[in-house]
Design a protein around this motif. Structure first.
Motif, PDB file in Angstrom:
ATOM      1  N   VAL A   4       0.840  -1.199   0.000  1.00 52.87           N
ATOM      2  CA  VAL A   4       0.000   0.000   0.000  1.00 52.87           C
ATOM      3  C   VAL A   4       0.876   1.250   0.000  1.00 52.87           C
ATOM      4  CG1 VAL A   4      -1.695   1.327   1.323  1.00 52.87           C
ATOM      5  CG2 VAL A   4      -1.948  -1.152   1.101  1.00 52.87           C
ATOM      6  N   LEU A   5       1.890   1.278   0.867  1.00 53.63           N
ATOM      7  CA  LEU A   5       2.806   2.420   0.934  1.00 53.63           C
ATOM      8  C   LEU A   5       3.540   2.580  -0.392  1.00 53.63           C
ATOM      9  CD1 LEU A   5       4.167   4.668   2.529  1.00 53.63           C
ATOM     10  CD2 LEU A   5       5.749   2.967   3.444  1.00 53.63           C
ATOM     11  N   PHE A   6       4.002   1.471  -0.950  1.00 52.45           N
ATOM     12  CA  PHE A   6       4.703   1.496  -2.232  1.00 52.45           C
ATOM     13  C   PHE A   6       3.804   2.085  -3.320  1.00 52.45           C
ATOM     14  CE2 PHE A   6       5.993  -0.803  -6.169  1.00 52.45           C
ATOM     15  CZ  PHE A   6       7.246  -0.248  -6.299  1.00 52.45           C
ATOM     16  N   GLN A   7       2.554   1.666  -3.380  1.00 53.34           N
ATOM     17  CA  GLN A   7       1.626   2.171  -4.392  1.00 53.34           C
ATOM     18  C   GLN A   7       1.332   3.651  -4.160  1.00 53.34           C
ATOM     19  OE1 GLN A   7       0.721   0.271  -7.095  1.00 53.34           O
ATOM     20  NE2 GLN A   7       0.145   2.283  -7.846  1.00 53.34           N
ATOM     21  N   GLN A   8       1.220   4.071  -2.902  1.00 48.40           N
ATOM     22  CA  GLN A   8       0.984   5.488  -2.609  1.00 48.40           C
ATOM     23  C   GLN A   8       2.143   6.339  -3.111  1.00 48.40           C
ATOM     24  OE1 GLN A   8       0.326   5.195   1.649  1.00 48.40           O
ATOM     25  NE2 GLN A   8      -1.843   5.661   1.382  1.00 48.40           N
ATOM     26  N   LEU A   9       3.356   5.843  -2.972  1.00 49.21           N
ATOM     27  CA  LEU A   9       4.519   6.556  -3.494  1.00 49.21           C
ATOM     28  C   LEU A   9       4.428   6.694  -5.009  1.00 49.21           C
ATOM     29  CD1 LEU A   9       7.536   5.099  -1.520  1.00 49.21           C
ATOM     30  CD2 LEU A   9       6.994   7.513  -1.777  1.00 49.21           C
ATOM     31  N   LEU A  10       4.143   5.586  -5.672  1.00 48.88           N
ATOM     32  CA  LEU A  10       4.077   5.602  -7.131  1.00 48.88           C
ATOM     33  C   LEU A  10       2.944   6.494  -7.632  1.00 48.88           C
ATOM     34  CD1 LEU A  10       4.759   1.871  -8.023  1.00 48.88           C
ATOM     35  CD2 LEU A  10       6.358   3.769  -8.037  1.00 48.88           C
ATOM     36  N   ASP A  11       1.837   6.530  -6.891  1.00 45.24           N
ATOM     37  CA  ASP A  11       0.689   7.346  -7.294  1.00 45.24           C
ATOM     38  C   ASP A  11       0.858   8.816  -6.943  1.00 45.24           C
ATOM     39  OD1 ASP A  11      -0.526   5.057  -8.221  1.00 45.24           O
ATOM     40  OD2 ASP A  11      -1.823   4.802  -6.462  1.00 45.24           O
ATOM     41  N   GLY A  12       1.878   9.125  -6.134  1.00 47.81           N
ATOM     42  CA  GLY A  12       2.107  10.503  -5.738  1.00 47.81           C
ATOM     43  C   GLY A  12       1.263  10.954  -4.561  1.00 47.81           C
ATOM     44  N   ASP A  13       0.647  10.004  -3.855  1.00 45.59           N
ATOM     45  CA  ASP A  13      -0.179  10.349  -2.697  1.00 45.59           C
ATOM     46  C   ASP A  13       0.661  10.779  -1.498  1.00 45.59           C
ATOM     47  OD1 ASP A  13      -2.435   9.737  -4.178  1.00 45.59           O
ATOM     48  OD2 ASP A  13      -2.543   7.685  -3.422  1.00 45.59           O
ATOM     49  N   ILE A  14       1.893  10.285  -1.427  1.00 43.93           N
ATOM     50  CA  ILE A  14       2.819  10.695  -0.379  1.00 43.93           C
ATOM     51  C   ILE A  14       4.165  10.977  -1.016  1.00 43.93           C
ATOM     52  CG2 ILE A  14       1.703   9.455   1.524  1.00 43.93           C
ATOM     53  CD1 ILE A  14       3.775   7.254   1.185  1.00 43.93           C
ATOM     54  N   ALA A  15       4.992  11.740  -0.339  1.00 43.89           N
ATOM     55  CA  ALA A  15       6.320  12.074  -0.853  1.00 43.89           C
ATOM     56  C   ALA A  15       7.357  11.138  -0.249  1.00 43.89           C
ATOM     57  CB  ALA A  15       6.664  13.516  -0.514  1.00 43.89           C
ATOM     58  N   TYR A  16       8.387  10.860  -1.021  1.00 44.12           N
ATOM     59  CA  TYR A  16       9.461   9.973  -0.571  1.00 44.12           C
ATOM     60  C   TYR A  16      10.072  10.491   0.732  1.00 44.12           C
ATOM     61  CZ  TYR A  16      13.674   7.105  -0.890  1.00 44.12           C
ATOM     62  OH  TYR A  16      14.678   6.209  -0.640  1.00 44.12           O
ATOM     63  N   GLU A  17      10.203  11.819   0.848  1.00 40.35           N
ATOM     64  CA  GLU A  17      10.813  12.418   2.039  1.00 40.35           C
ATOM     65  C   GLU A  17       9.977  12.195   3.296  1.00 40.35           C
ATOM     66  OE1 GLU A  17      10.040  14.327  -0.688  1.00 40.35           O
ATOM     67  OE2 GLU A  17      12.005  14.465  -1.605  1.00 40.35           O
ATOM     68  N   ASP A  18       8.695  11.910   3.150  1.00 40.96           N
ATOM     69  CA  ASP A  18       7.804  11.735   4.292  1.00 40.96           C
ATOM     70  C   ASP A  18       7.830  10.331   4.880  1.00 40.96           C
ATOM     71  OD1 ASP A  18       7.025  14.375   4.008  1.00 40.96           O
ATOM     72  OD2 ASP A  18       5.282  13.880   2.801  1.00 40.96           O
ATOM     73  N   ILE A  19       8.591   9.445   4.270  1.00 36.68           N
ATOM     74  CA  ILE A  19       8.666   8.073   4.763  1.00 36.68           C
ATOM     75  C   ILE A  19       9.759   7.993   5.817  1.00 36.68           C
ATOM     76  CG2 ILE A  19       9.153   5.674   4.173  1.00 36.68           C
ATOM     77  CD1 ILE A  19       8.100   6.267   1.405  1.00 36.68           C
ATOM     78  N   SER A  20       9.435   7.414   6.943  1.00 39.53           N
ATOM     79  CA  SER A  20      10.394   7.261   8.033  1.00 39.53           C
ATOM     80  C   SER A  20      11.579   6.422   7.573  1.00 39.53           C
ATOM     81  CB  SER A  20       9.701   6.580   9.212  1.00 39.53           C
ATOM     82  OG  SER A  20      10.631   6.241  10.195  1.00 39.53           O
ATOM     83  N   GLU A  21      12.768   6.793   8.023  1.00 36.74           N
ATOM     84  CA  GLU A  21      13.964   6.054   7.632  1.00 36.74           C
ATOM     85  C   GLU A  21      13.962   4.616   8.142  1.00 36.74           C
ATOM     86  OE1 GLU A  21      17.766   7.782   8.059  1.00 36.74           O
ATOM     87  OE2 GLU A  21      17.089   9.749   7.452  1.00 36.74           O
ATOM     88  N   ASP A  22      13.223   4.354   9.196  1.00 37.74           N
ATOM     89  CA  ASP A  22      13.199   2.986   9.727  1.00 37.74           C
ATOM     90  C   ASP A  22      12.114   2.123   9.092  1.00 37.74           C
ATOM     91  OD1 ASP A  22      11.044   4.222  10.906  1.00 37.74           O
ATOM     92  OD2 ASP A  22      11.443   3.492  12.920  1.00 37.74           O
ATOM     93  N   THR A  23      11.508   2.620   8.016  1.00 43.17           N
ATOM     94  CA  THR A  23      10.507   1.841   7.301  1.00 43.17           C
ATOM     95  C   THR A  23      11.174   0.614   6.688  1.00 43.17           C
ATOM     96  OG1 THR A  23       9.214   3.786   6.774  1.00 43.17           O
ATOM     97  CG2 THR A  23       8.824   1.864   5.420  1.00 43.17           C
ATOM     98  N   ASP A  24      10.566  -0.519   6.885  1.00 39.53           N
ATOM     99  CA  ASP A  24      11.099  -1.764   6.351  1.00 39.53           C
ATOM    100  C   ASP A  24      10.959  -1.758   4.833  1.00 39.53           C
ATOM    101  OD1 ASP A  24      11.982  -4.305   5.965  1.00 39.53           O
ATOM    102  OD2 ASP A  24      10.266  -5.284   6.893  1.00 39.53           O
TER     103      ASP A  24
END
Length: 55
Positions: A4-24
């Motif tokens: 879901v997170l991966f698809q949100q990134l690709l769709d532009g719903d969230i920005a790469y910078e907004d993902i926590s560095e400890d995200t698996d």
């Protein structure tokens, strides 16, 4: 990173910078390739730089 997170990134719903560095970042090789292409297209990274971000 879940699908879901991966698809949100690709769709532009969230920005790469907004993902926590400890995200698996458990992506398949194909998903990693798509993510690298996305970084190249959206942020203008070279593919080599994108490889450094998505291993």
């Amino acid at each position: 990173m879940d699908k879901v997170l991966f698809q949100q990134l690709l769709d532009g719903d969230i920005a790469y910078e907004d993902i926590s560095e400890d995200t698996d970042m458990e992506l398949t090789d194909e998903q990693k390739h798509v993510m690298r292409q996305w970084l190249v297209g959206v942020y203008g990274f070279s593919y080599e730089v994108a490889e450094g971000y998505v291993r």
